[in-house]
Design a protein around this motif. Structure first.
Motif, PDB file in Angstrom:
ATOM      1  N   LEU A  17       0.713  -1.119  -0.022  1.00 11.38           N
ATOM      2  CA  LEU A  17      -0.082  -0.028  -0.070  1.00 11.38           C
ATOM      3  C   LEU A  17       0.929   1.329   0.033  1.00 11.38           C
ATOM      4  CD1 LEU A  17      -3.009   1.100  -0.004  1.00 11.38           C
ATOM      5  CD2 LEU A  17      -2.818   1.131   2.673  1.00 11.38           C
ATOM      6  N   PRO A  18       1.013   2.013  -1.077  1.00 10.09           N
ATOM      7  CA  PRO A  18       0.561   1.480  -2.421  1.00 10.09           C
ATOM      8  C   PRO A  18       1.201   0.580  -3.122  1.00 10.09           C
ATOM      9  CG  PRO A  18       2.004   3.515  -2.716  1.00 10.09           C
ATOM     10  CD  PRO A  18       2.072   3.134  -1.097  1.00 10.09           C
ATOM     11  N   GLY A  19       0.885   0.247  -4.538  1.00 12.09           N
ATOM     12  CA  GLY A  19       1.745  -0.731  -5.338  1.00 12.09           C
ATOM     13  C   GLY A  19       3.207  -0.164  -5.621  1.00 12.09           C
ATOM     14  N   PRO A  20       4.012  -0.964  -6.230  1.00 10.72           N
ATOM     15  CA  PRO A  20       5.091  -0.251  -6.576  1.00 10.72           C
ATOM     16  C   PRO A  20       5.146   0.792  -7.466  1.00 10.72           C
ATOM     17  CG  PRO A  20       4.877  -2.285  -7.493  1.00 10.72           C
ATOM     18  CD  PRO A  20       3.623  -2.212  -6.778  1.00 10.72           C
ATOM     19  N   THR A  21       6.252   1.675  -7.220  1.00  4.89           N
ATOM     20  CA  THR A  21       6.431   2.660  -8.286  1.00  4.89           C
ATOM     21  C   THR A  21       7.371   2.297  -9.553  1.00  4.89           C
ATOM     22  OG1 THR A  21       6.673   4.357  -6.762  1.00  4.89           O
ATOM     23  CG2 THR A  21       7.631   4.928  -8.992  1.00  4.89           C
ATOM     24  N   LEU A  22       6.731   2.560 -10.613  1.00  5.37           N
ATOM     25  CA  LEU A  22       7.169   1.914 -12.276  1.00  5.37           C
ATOM     26  C   LEU A  22       8.039   3.348 -12.761  1.00  5.37           C
ATOM     27  CD1 LEU A  22       4.075   0.298 -13.635  1.00  5.37           C
ATOM     28  CD2 LEU A  22       5.989  -0.715 -12.092  1.00  5.37           C
ATOM     29  N   ARG A  23       9.478   3.105 -12.825  1.00  4.01           N
ATOM     30  CA  ARG A  23      10.184   4.373 -13.378  1.00  4.01           C
ATOM     31  C   ARG A  23      10.677   4.074 -14.746  1.00  4.01           C
ATOM     32  NH1 ARG A  23      13.195   8.697 -10.637  1.00  4.01           N
ATOM     33  NH2 ARG A  23      12.429   7.658  -8.537  1.00  4.01           N
ATOM     34  N   LEU A  24      10.361   4.807 -15.637  1.00  5.13           N
ATOM     35  CA  LEU A  24      10.941   4.584 -17.005  1.00  5.13           C
ATOM     36  C   LEU A  24      11.412   5.866 -17.722  1.00  5.13           C
ATOM     37  CD1 LEU A  24       7.558   3.612 -16.760  1.00  5.13           C
ATOM     38  CD2 LEU A  24       8.320   2.367 -18.903  1.00  5.13           C
ATOM     39  N   ARG A  25      12.111   5.801 -19.128  1.00  3.38           N
ATOM     40  CA  ARG A  25      12.364   6.817 -19.703  1.00  3.38           C
ATOM     41  C   ARG A  25      11.649   6.891 -20.980  1.00  3.38           C
ATOM     42  NH1 ARG A  25      18.883   5.443 -19.663  1.00  3.38           N
ATOM     43  NH2 ARG A  25      19.414   5.465 -17.301  1.00  3.38           N
ATOM     44  N   PRO A  26      11.367   8.141 -21.523  1.00  2.80           N
ATOM     45  CA  PRO A  26      10.797   8.190 -22.913  1.00  2.80           C
ATOM     46  C   PRO A  26      11.525   7.443 -23.874  1.00  2.80           C
ATOM     47  CG  PRO A  26      11.152  10.717 -21.887  1.00  2.80           C
ATOM     48  CD  PRO A  26      12.129   9.454 -21.166  1.00  2.80           C
ATOM     49  N   GLY A  27      10.314   6.593 -24.606  1.00  2.00           N
ATOM     50  CA  GLY A  27      11.002   5.772 -25.493  1.00  2.00           C
ATOM     51  C   GLY A  27      11.123   4.187 -25.178  1.00  2.00           C
ATOM     52  N   ASP A  28      10.795   3.943 -23.868  1.00  2.00           N
ATOM     53  CA  ASP A  28      10.854   2.600 -23.104  1.00  2.00           C
ATOM     54  C   ASP A  28       9.477   1.949 -23.442  1.00  2.00           C
ATOM     55  OD1 ASP A  28      13.262   2.875 -22.111  1.00  2.00           O
ATOM     56  OD2 ASP A  28      12.775   3.414 -19.901  1.00  2.00           O
ATOM     57  N   ALA A  29       9.483   0.789 -23.171  1.00  2.00           N
ATOM     58  CA  ALA A  29       8.222   0.001 -23.256  1.00  2.00           C
ATOM     59  C   ALA A  29       7.855  -0.591 -21.813  1.00  2.00           C
ATOM     60  CB  ALA A  29       8.357  -1.012 -24.220  1.00  2.00           C
ATOM     61  N   MET A  30       6.637  -1.027 -21.370  1.00  2.00           N
ATOM     62  CA  MET A  30       6.277  -1.582 -20.294  1.00  2.00           C
ATOM     63  C   MET A  30       5.609  -2.877 -20.527  1.00  2.00           C
ATOM     64  SD  MET A  30       4.698   1.200 -17.541  1.00  2.00           S
ATOM     65  CE  MET A  30       3.318   1.598 -18.371  1.00  2.00           C
ATOM     66  N   ASN A  31       6.172  -4.068 -20.131  1.00  2.00           N
ATOM     67  CA  ASN A  31       5.457  -5.374 -20.264  1.00  2.00           C
ATOM     68  C   ASN A  31       5.079  -5.480 -18.795  1.00  2.00           C
ATOM     69  OD1 ASN A  31       6.301  -5.727 -22.826  1.00  2.00           O
ATOM     70  ND2 ASN A  31       8.162  -6.425 -22.349  1.00  2.00           N
ATOM     71  N   ILE A  32       3.895  -5.501 -18.441  1.00  2.00           N
ATOM     72  CA  ILE A  32       3.101  -5.734 -17.270  1.00  2.00           C
ATOM     73  C   ILE A  32       1.997  -6.958 -17.356  1.00  2.00           C
ATOM     74  CG2 ILE A  32       1.870  -4.746 -15.263  1.00  2.00           C
ATOM     75  CD1 ILE A  32       2.866  -2.009 -15.960  1.00  2.00           C
ATOM     76  N   ARG A  33       2.227  -7.792 -16.572  1.00  2.00           N
ATOM     77  CA  ARG A  33       1.418  -8.840 -16.266  1.00  2.00           C
ATOM     78  C   ARG A  33       0.404  -8.623 -15.229  1.00  2.00           C
ATOM     79  NH1 ARG A  33       0.402 -14.030 -18.105  1.00  2.00           N
ATOM     80  NH2 ARG A  33      -0.271 -15.723 -16.443  1.00  2.00           N
ATOM     81  N   LEU A  34      -0.735  -8.469 -15.378  1.00  2.00           N
ATOM     82  CA  LEU A  34      -1.787  -8.398 -14.443  1.00  2.00           C
ATOM     83  C   LEU A  34      -2.277  -9.695 -14.046  1.00  2.00           C
ATOM     84  CD1 LEU A  34      -3.458  -6.505 -12.736  1.00  2.00           C
ATOM     85  CD2 LEU A  34      -5.059  -6.171 -14.456  1.00  2.00           C
ATOM     86  N   GLU A  35      -2.147  -9.981 -13.104  1.00  2.00           N
ATOM     87  CA  GLU A  35      -2.764 -11.375 -12.312  1.00  2.00           C
ATOM     88  C   GLU A  35      -3.870 -11.173 -11.380  1.00  2.00           C
ATOM     89  OE1 GLU A  35       0.528 -13.618 -11.031  1.00  2.00           O
ATOM     90  OE2 GLU A  35       1.460 -13.982 -12.842  1.00  2.00           O
ATOM     91  N   ASN A  36      -5.094 -11.443 -11.756  1.00  2.00           N
ATOM     92  CA  ASN A  36      -6.183 -11.117 -10.720  1.00  2.00           C
ATOM     93  C   ASN A  36      -6.251 -12.043  -9.819  1.00  2.00           C
ATOM     94  OD1 ASN A  36      -8.299 -10.017  -9.418  1.00  2.00           O
ATOM     95  ND2 ASN A  36      -9.618  -9.958 -11.183  1.00  2.00           N
ATOM     96  N   ALA A  37      -5.776 -11.917  -8.522  1.00  2.00           N
ATOM     97  CA  ALA A  37      -6.046 -12.887  -7.444  1.00  2.00           C
ATOM     98  C   ALA A  37      -6.956 -12.729  -6.225  1.00  2.00           C
ATOM     99  CB  ALA A  37      -4.627 -13.123  -6.940  1.00  2.00           C
ATOM    100  N   LEU A  38      -8.041 -11.849  -6.921  1.00  2.00           N
ATOM    101  CA  LEU A  38      -8.959 -11.288  -6.024  1.00  2.00           C
ATOM    102  C   LEU A  38      -9.833 -12.373  -5.862  1.00  2.00           C
ATOM    103  CD1 LEU A  38      -9.567  -7.646  -7.152  1.00  2.00           C
ATOM    104  CD2 LEU A  38      -8.601  -8.295  -4.965  1.00  2.00           C
TER     105      LEU A  38
END
Length: 504
Positions: free
Chosen positions: A78-99
């Motif tokens: 709480l909260p979730g992790p901060t994601l830090r990138l640069r312009p031109g980067d790509a984000m690969n995020i896997r969302l796993e719904n464990a609710l």
């Protein structure tokens, strides 16, 4: 599990506590960043142009105000992790719904005389003026100028409990520098999920944006619902503007933030909550404050301010300097929220330690978009915000845009790619509505008919109660479908949202 082991489990390149360069030198001798001082959230950074992360929402117990409460959270934080990138980067995020699985809706028909269960709930996922399917989710990358299609910032995707989805978000090389955030955006569960903790910060910046020696604080302000209904599954709690909320900063209840007299720190403020506004008074905190960016857009020139108003969803990048030694309260100042008065609330303390440190450090200058001129405007539109009685809605109150509550099959506006438009939101209600437009930022032109000469850039800005907001936006780079809505999330889930389609 140790702190380091917990961070490694998040995946990617992770750093804890203070971020930035020469951290040890910046903090040595000041007692900052250690026990008793507010630490930054866990952080995941891009490596070789790609950020890889897994976000797993769960329903689990946590201590907030020294009381155990059940929260929906990413990766147990709480909260979730901060994601830090640069312009031109790509984000690969896997969302796993464990609710946990969604319970079948069983309405109390005695409360709705003359209506059937299907009238109230409809088929699963079909109620658009009341919360439903509270454990169904997805991801929105708030403020990012990226594609709304496919596996990118597509808020029409559905990730049910037990399912997973792989997001791929390409950040343009020319993306603005600043603070953004991620949160769920599945219509019907947004207020419940953000109101119980599902949010995290995104930072996009070049390598040398924060100079060595300028400590950086990421301050995520959340307001988790504080009631005896600790599972946050009671719509009469999380849809109520008068239900008690507990302010946290980076998941901490009334923490302390430390700095030396004369020292400068870079504060990235994010109000990642469901409804409450947060006016702040820096002078009362013993601080000088210089704003350098708002809602992910750098200012042309830094602006010194005594105070600021954070609406739900807003971010402000501000350099603060310790002025008055002592222990000062950080207070959410009183705010008139339509028919509800928000009282003054101490949310943290700022300890300005005596000393003679002198700092004039500032983040590097970054480009600001050029003003949208009269000649660029191809169309002016009026959008009317309203409300109506609806027995299917919580408290029988639904919200509308142009007389209609949200309909997923209707596109209200269809601007063309490569054009700019001017929209005027007319608020016919007694409540302020911070309106958020996805994908493209906008310039504020006038408030209740009064021109705003500086024309600041935002992606979320409040339409005053019984007032108007005029803004301009360019529709650049990306066609496709997205939404515009009130970021008071109980209002959004009660229907104040519309679809927008950018035509190629």
């Amino acid at each position: 599990m140790t702190l380091g082991a917990a961070g490694a489990a998040l995946g990617g390149a992770v750093a804890f506590g203070w971020s930035g360069r020469a951290v040890a030198d910046a903090l040595s001798g000041f007692g900052l960043g250690g026990a008793g001082d507010l630490a930054n959230p866990a952080e995941i950074r891009s490596v070789d142009g790609t950020l890889t992360a897994t976000l797993k929402p769960t329903l689990s117990q946590a201590l907030v105000d020294d009381k155990p409460r059940k929260l929906r959270r990413y990766n147990g934080g709480l909260p979730g992790p901060t994601l830090r990138l640069r312009p031109g980067d790509a984000m690969n995020i896997r969302l796993e719904n464990a609710l946990p699985p969604n319970p079948l809706p069983v309405p109390d028909l005695a409360e709705y005389p003359g209506l059937s269960a299907e009238d109230i709930c409809g088929p699963p996922g079909n109620s658009h003026v009341a919360p439903h399917d509270l454990n169904t989710t997805n991801l929105h990358f708030h403020g990012l100028h990226v594609s709304p299609k496919g596996r990118s910032d597509n808020v029409f995707l559905t990730v049910e409990p037990g399912q997973a989805f792989n997001y791929r978000v390409q950040i343009p090389d020319t993306h603005p520098v600043g603070s953004f955030w991620y949160h769920p955006h599945w219509h019907g569960s947004v207020a419940a999920q953000i109101g119980s903790g599902m949010a995290g910060m995104i930072l996009i910046e070049p390598e040398d944006y924060v100079p060595p020696g300028l400590p950086e604080r990421q301050i995520i302000i959340q307001t988790v619902i504080g009631s005896d209904a600790a599972a946050f599954d009671d719509p009469r709690q999380f849809m109520s503007l008068s239900a008690p909320r507990i302010f946290t900063l980076n998941g901490q209840y009334r923490p302390t933030l430390r700095l030396r007299q004369g020292e400068r720190q870079f504060w990235r403020l994010l109000l990642a909550n469901d409804f409450q506004f947060c006016p702040l008074d820096f002078k009362a905190m013993g601080l000088k404050a210089i704003v350098v960016g708002r809602d992910g857009t750098p200012l042309r020139e830094p602006v010194e301010v005594d105070s600021l108003l954070l609406s739900p969803g807003n971010r402000t990048d501000v350099v603060v300097e310790g002025l008055a030694p002592g222990l000062h309260d950080m207070v959410r100042q009183p705010y008139r929220h339509g028919l509800v008065d928000l009282d003054a609330r101490t949310i943290a303390r700022v300890h300005v330690e005596p000393g003679k440190k002198r700092s004039r450090l500032m983040p590097a200058r970054a480009a600001t978009p050029p003003d949208i001129t009269d000649a660029e405007i191809v169309r002016k539109r009026t959008v009317v915000l309203g409300e109506r009685r609806d027995r299917r809605a919580v408290f029988d109150l639904a919200f509308t845009i142009d007389g209609q509550s949200y309909d997923p099959d209707v596109w209200h506006l269809e601007p063309k790619l490569g054009t700019a438009e001017e929209w005027t939101f007319v608020n016919t209600t007694a409540y302020p509505h911070p309106m958020h437009i996805h994908i493209n930022p906008f310039q504020v032109v006038a408030i209740s008919g009064e021109p705003v000469p500086e024309r600041p850039w935002y992606d979320t800005f409040v339409v005053p109660a019984a007032g108007t907001l005029t803004l301009r936006s360019r529709f650049e780079d990306f066609d496709g479908d997205f939404v515009t809505h009130c970021h008071i999330l109980p209002h959004e889930d009660a229907g104040m949202m519309m679809n927008v389609r950018i035509l190629p």
